[in-house]
Design an enzyme around this catalytic site. Structure first.
Site, PDB file in Angstrom:
ATOM      1  N   TYR A  27       0.833  -1.209   0.000  1.00  0.00           N
ATOM      2  CA  TYR A  27       0.000   0.000   0.000  1.00  0.00           C
ATOM      3  C   TYR A  27       0.869   1.262   0.000  1.00  0.00           C
ATOM      4  O   TYR A  27       0.638   2.200  -0.754  1.00  0.00           O
ATOM      5  CB  TYR A  27      -0.949   0.011   1.216  1.00  0.00           C
ATOM      6  CG  TYR A  27      -1.772   1.269   1.246  1.00  0.00           C
ATOM      7  CD1 TYR A  27      -2.802   1.458   0.329  1.00  0.00           C
ATOM      8  CD2 TYR A  27      -1.477   2.300   2.135  1.00  0.00           C
ATOM      9  CE1 TYR A  27      -3.530   2.636   0.312  1.00  0.00           C
ATOM     10  CE2 TYR A  27      -2.204   3.475   2.120  1.00  0.00           C
ATOM     11  CZ  TYR A  27      -3.225   3.637   1.216  1.00  0.00           C
ATOM     12  OH  TYR A  27      -3.936   4.811   1.179  1.00  0.00           O
ATOM     13  N   HIS A 258       1.607  13.261  -6.895  1.00  0.00           N
ATOM     14  CA  HIS A 258       1.067  12.301  -5.927  1.00  0.00           C
ATOM     15  C   HIS A 258       2.043  11.129  -5.716  1.00  0.00           C
ATOM     16  O   HIS A 258       1.637   9.995  -5.490  1.00  0.00           O
ATOM     17  CB  HIS A 258      -0.289  11.793  -6.418  1.00  0.00           C
ATOM     18  CG  HIS A 258      -1.311  11.624  -5.325  1.00  0.00           C
ATOM     19  ND1 HIS A 258      -2.341  12.489  -5.128  1.00  0.00           N
ATOM     20  CD2 HIS A 258      -1.457  10.672  -4.363  1.00  0.00           C
ATOM     21  CE1 HIS A 258      -3.088  12.087  -4.114  1.00  0.00           C
ATOM     22  NE2 HIS A 258      -2.563  10.983  -3.622  1.00  0.00           N
ATOM     23  N   ASP A 289       6.968  17.976  -3.960  1.00  0.00           N
ATOM     24  CA  ASP A 289       7.274  16.652  -3.416  1.00  0.00           C
ATOM     25  C   ASP A 289       7.408  15.666  -4.562  1.00  0.00           C
ATOM     26  O   ASP A 289       7.177  15.988  -5.727  1.00  0.00           O
ATOM     27  CB  ASP A 289       6.257  16.192  -2.356  1.00  0.00           C
ATOM     28  CG  ASP A 289       4.916  15.729  -2.919  1.00  0.00           C
ATOM     29  OD1 ASP A 289       4.792  15.468  -4.138  1.00  0.00           O
ATOM     30  OD2 ASP A 289       3.970  15.604  -2.119  1.00  0.00           O
TER      31      ASP A 289
HETATM   32  C1  FNR Z   1      -0.033   9.546  -0.397  1.00  0.00           C
HETATM   33  N1  FNR Z   1      -0.280  10.810  -0.941  1.00  0.00           N
HETATM   34  C2  FNR Z   1      -1.416  11.493  -0.547  1.00  0.00           C
HETATM   35  N2  FNR Z   1      -1.626  12.757  -1.008  1.00  0.00           N
HETATM   36  C3  FNR Z   1      -2.693  13.470  -0.595  1.00  0.00           C
HETATM   37  O1  FNR Z   1      -2.843  14.618  -1.016  1.00  0.00           O
HETATM   38  N3  FNR Z   1      -3.594  12.938   0.291  1.00  0.00           N
HETATM   39  C4  FNR Z   1      -3.452  11.669   0.784  1.00  0.00           C
HETATM   40  O2  FNR Z   1      -4.271  11.212   1.597  1.00  0.00           O
HETATM   41  C5  FNR Z   1      -2.344  10.898   0.323  1.00  0.00           C
HETATM   42  N4  FNR Z   1      -2.157   9.607   0.757  1.00  0.00           N
HETATM   43  C6  FNR Z   1      -0.997   8.937   0.442  1.00  0.00           C
HETATM   44  C7  FNR Z   1      -0.756   7.686   1.003  1.00  0.00           C
HETATM   45  C8  FNR Z   1       0.467   7.058   0.788  1.00  0.00           C
HETATM   46  C9  FNR Z   1       0.728   5.719   1.418  1.00  0.00           C
HETATM   47  C10 FNR Z   1       1.454   7.673  -0.026  1.00  0.00           C
HETATM   48  C11 FNR Z   1       2.797   7.042  -0.257  1.00  0.00           C
HETATM   49  C12 FNR Z   1       1.196   8.897  -0.618  1.00  0.00           C
HETATM   50  C13 FNR Z   1       0.733  11.475  -1.782  1.00  0.00           C
HETATM   51  C14 FNR Z   1       1.737  12.248  -0.914  1.00  0.00           C
HETATM   52  O3  FNR Z   1       1.145  13.362  -0.298  1.00  0.00           O
HETATM   53  C15 FNR Z   1       2.935  12.772  -1.720  1.00  0.00           C
HETATM   54  O4  FNR Z   1       2.468  13.533  -2.788  1.00  0.00           O
HETATM   55  C16 FNR Z   1       3.880  11.686  -2.231  1.00  0.00           C
HETATM   56  O5  FNR Z   1       3.970  10.610  -1.337  1.00  0.00           O
HETATM   57  C17 FNR Z   1       5.259  12.306  -2.434  1.00  0.00           C
HETATM   58  O6  FNR Z   1       6.136  11.402  -2.994  1.00  0.00           O
HETATM   59  P1  FNR Z   1       7.220  10.538  -2.158  1.00  0.00           P
HETATM   60  O7  FNR Z   1       7.902  11.458  -1.181  1.00  0.00           O
HETATM   61  O8  FNR Z   1       6.438   9.457  -1.486  1.00  0.00           O
HETATM   62  O9  FNR Z   1       8.123  10.048  -3.233  1.00  0.00           O
END
Ligand code: FNR
Length: 365
Positions: A27, A258, A289
């Protein structure tokens, strides 16, 4: 394993993999589709090279920065990610403690196990932002905005790169795994909601009914006009959208794909940053990010115009390895690496990090 022996985020990633269940790991780390965007987020950073400036007095360095009026000790904060209980029983409360102990910010996701209030109580002095979902009922949005304001959150983040939620995938996951779906999502439900047992089909059907998919600029404008907090748009990749957001009075443009989890085939965030910074023209703060894993990545993003960067998965690796302390350690590694990279690049303070420090490898071709 003692996490004090871990010295890089890559080591944290390996250790977290060993610590978490197969389901939790897939996940958290899952990229969208073929994973092209996810891979490219990392690879793209490597295509930028540093041109250090020498013989500057960098003996003492200051990594602090001001983000939407809050002073952070260094320009790395925690992106909103869902269901932290998959990584650690103390969930978002521990993540918030880790961030606060490093004097940096955390964005709390609406898809969290801990409520806005629990996270505020866990890290009362931490800089906390809240990622608000769009709902069909604006009264619901208003009540959530008031809760965030009342609990000392200092910005509202609207994620705009997820026009559709894959509720069917969630329903399928529910058949095989108890988490994250037996969660009551206290930042989505209101006290008077009759939403069924967490994880039940009724619960998911309710979720599907209240969340507004395919939100538009009009929804963004409504939020902007209904909170006293600054609004940040997360998921911007186009210069035109960035400009439109600024024209609407949005305070923060958060460049993100994302983490490559939604639409595949998008550009790496670092590759679109310059265009967006240009379009924004200093009228809003710009964040980024996606694939930030080292202090050098941070410096490159700052040189290209980001005011602050955010980490998603690495915070969850820290959380999985060692709760709040693990989150703190991950942030400390990035802070130390940034500090060292600044020294080696001739930068004593964040404002010394200028575009001329970075060159794209295509420059040499
Ligand atoms: C996310 N991301 C995310 N973004 C958001 O706006 N709301 C959310 O609830 C979530 N949930 C989420 C769950 C998980 C398990 C991950 C890995 C990511 C995206 C997150 O905010 C972000 O944009 C990315 O994770 C950035 O990339 P890196 O640092 O994981 O490479």
């Amino acid at each position: 394993m003692a996490t004090t022996t871990l010295t890089t985020l890559a080591e944290f990633e390996k250790a977290a993999r060993q610590k978490t269940s197969e389901f939790a790991w897939s996940y958290v780390s899952r990229p969208g589709k073929d994973g092209q965007t996810h891979t490219d987020n990392r690879q793209a950073f490597k295509r930028y090279r540093l041109i250090p400036r020498n013989l500057r007095d960098v003996y003492i360095r200051d990594t602090s920065v001001t983000v939407l009026g809050s002073k952070l000790d260094f320009p790395v904060a925690i992106a909103p990610t869902a269901v932290h209980k998959l990584a650690h029983p103390d969930a978002e409360a521990a993540t918030a403690k880790g961030a606060a102990s490093m004097n940096t910010a955390m964005v709390l996701s609406s898809w969290s196990h801990c409520s806005l209030e629990q996270v505020a109580a866990a890290a009362p002095r931490g800089v906390r932002w809240f990622y608000l979902l769009f709902y069909r009922d604006r009264g619901r949005m208003k009540r959530l905005l008031e809760r965030a304001e009342g609990e000392g959150y200092t910005a509202i983040v609207l994620t705009v790169d997820q026009p559709l939620f894959n509720f069917d995938r969630i329903i399928n996951m529910r058949r095989t795994e108890p988490l994250p779906l037996q969660v009551s999502f206290p930042n989505i439900w209101l006290d008077d909601d009759a939403h069924g047992q967490p994880g039940s089909a009724e619960h998911l059907a309710y979720l599907k009914k209240i969340v507004k998919e395919a939100a538009t600029w009009e929804d963004v404008e409504w939020v902007k006009n209904n909170t006293r907090l600054p609004v940040v748009l997360k998921g911007i990749l186009s210069a035109e959208d960035a400009r439109a957001a600024v024209d609407l009075g949005i305070s923060g443009i958060y460049v993100s794909n994302h983490g490559g989890r939604q639409q595949d085939g998008l550009p790496a965030t670092i590759d679109v940053l310059t265009n967006i910074v240009r379009a924004v023209g200093g009228e809003a703060e710009v964040y980024l990010d996606g694939g930030v894993r080292t202090g050098t990545d941070v410096l490159k993003a700052l040189a290209l115009g980001a005011r602050c960067v955010f980490i998603g998965r690495p915070a969850l690796w820290g959380l999985a390895c060692n709760g709040a302390e693990g989150v703190q350690q991950v942030l400390q590694i990035l802070k130390d690496e940034l500090n060292l990279t600044m020294a080696r690049s001739g930068c004593a303070k964040i404002s010394d990090i200028q575009p001329s420090l970075v060159v794209h490898e295509s420059y040499y071709l």
